[in-house]
Design an enzyme around this catalytic site. Sequence first.
Site, PDB file in Angstrom:
ATOM      1  N   PHE A   1     -85.875  37.603  94.752  1.00 35.40           N
ATOM      2  CA  PHE A   1     -85.971  36.941  96.060  1.00 35.40           C
ATOM      3  C   PHE A   1     -85.399  35.539  95.924  1.00 35.40           C
ATOM      4  CE2 PHE A   1     -87.617  34.339  99.418  1.00 35.40           C
ATOM      5  CZ  PHE A   1     -87.626  35.181 100.522  1.00 35.40           C
TER       6      PHE A   1
ATOM      7  N   ASP B   1     -83.296  30.540  89.297  1.00 39.17           N
ATOM      8  CA  ASP B   1     -83.983  30.130  90.524  1.00 39.17           C
ATOM      9  C   ASP B   1     -85.429  29.791  90.165  1.00 39.17           C
ATOM     10  OD1 ASP B   1     -85.383  29.961  92.897  1.00 39.17           O
ATOM     11  OD2 ASP B   1     -84.366  31.650  93.845  1.00 39.17           O
TER      12      ASP B   1
ATOM     13  N   LYS C   1     -90.257  23.943  96.978  1.00 34.27           N
ATOM     14  CA  LYS C   1     -91.718  24.113  97.073  1.00 34.27           C
ATOM     15  C   LYS C   1     -92.510  22.873  96.647  1.00 34.27           C
ATOM     16  CE  LYS C   1     -91.786  29.192  96.948  1.00 34.27           C
ATOM     17  NZ  LYS C   1     -92.145  29.629  98.300  1.00 34.27           N
TER      18      LYS C   1
END
Length: 399
Positions: free
Chosen positions: A136, A221, A250
């Site tokens: 993802f 990532d 985040k």
Amino acid sequence: MTEVLSHVDYMALEEAHSSGVYAKRALTVVRGEGAYLWDADGRRYIDCVGGQGAANVGHAHPKVVAAIQAQARVLISCPELFYNDQRALLLQKLTQLAGMPRAFLCNSGAEAVEAALKFAKFATGRTHIVAAMRGFHGRTMGALSATWEPKYREPFAPLVPNYTHVPFNDLAAAAAAISEQTAAVIVEVVQGEGGVRPASGDYLRGLQALCHERGALFIIDEVQTGFGRTGRMFAHQHYDLSPDLMPVAKSIAGGLPFGACLIGERVGQLQPAIHGTTFGGNPLGCAAARAAIDVLIEENLPARAAALGDFLMARLGDLPQRFRAHVREVRGLGLLFGIELRGKVAPVLKALQSKGILALPAGLTVLRLLPPLVISQADLEQVAQAIEAVLDELSADEA
Ligand code: PMP
């Protein structure tokens, strides 16, 4: 003064006017502190959603709050056509922390991934991207093209061409896919949304070696795994890796929207105007990020995540033996923790919420815990007991 409405009124307003792209729980969250959240009726919850990974330093950390308050009085926006004091100091701190010389600053994980993909194409002059099944990377068109889940992708075809998905943790499959046309390989150290699936160190080292051998760039990532989550500041440090491009977001700015793409030596020189964004490197976000990184270091939060992750694994690692009918596997690294169920996770999340614990899914069957790294061991023990109680109830329902 803000008008005070009831929990039900806030839900109705969102239902009437929100886009409709989110499936929401019947809970209106109005306040947070550390690892706790409160709803509009004043009920307290132990938070294992952790802002979906954005709350590693805890909600409303006083140092982050103070930095935001102080900077908001001085300068909030300043595009990168000028230099800025907060941005300069953040770039120094962030690149030192990552051990990578440069960074592009942006506002979210998807944007950080877009930047990595564009920089990889620009730097190599190549057009192909290799990504992993169950990976993802976000929902903008480039990041979505690297994301695997068909239900996120299919409504938006055609996506960006020349993306290939290979089985995760399968080095031979990657070796067959990486060619002289490959600009970059993109992978997570632990697949978060894809079900809390850790990559093996051998696989990741092998991918890095293949990239070096074939002139491709290696993108790790770290949007979900970064800033202490897995027990190291960045998850790739568990395996001594050196990504060429590293998207992060985040928890980078203590919960404020912010992201960055770290850029390594192999990328070479980028040129003015090939990429950019209005809010990138804004002073408010930079001040918050400086404070959040200081907190991660001063409070030793990566080591805390490692110790608490060990505690959770010792406490819940044997669930597949104890609840054979309901639990398939328990996986994790630090405080990125997953419990793969044999059935759907939705009713388990609902039952936990009624016991005062908020947790996440990862796909349809995995229960994911992403608590702030400041959570106490006593609260994690309560989470463990609540999970056991819910599994007991499931077993009793069937008896
Ligand atoms: N990459 C990874 C590994 C993620 O987990 C996420 C978000 N869950 C993203 C990218 C996208 O981040 P954002 O939602 O901030 O766009």
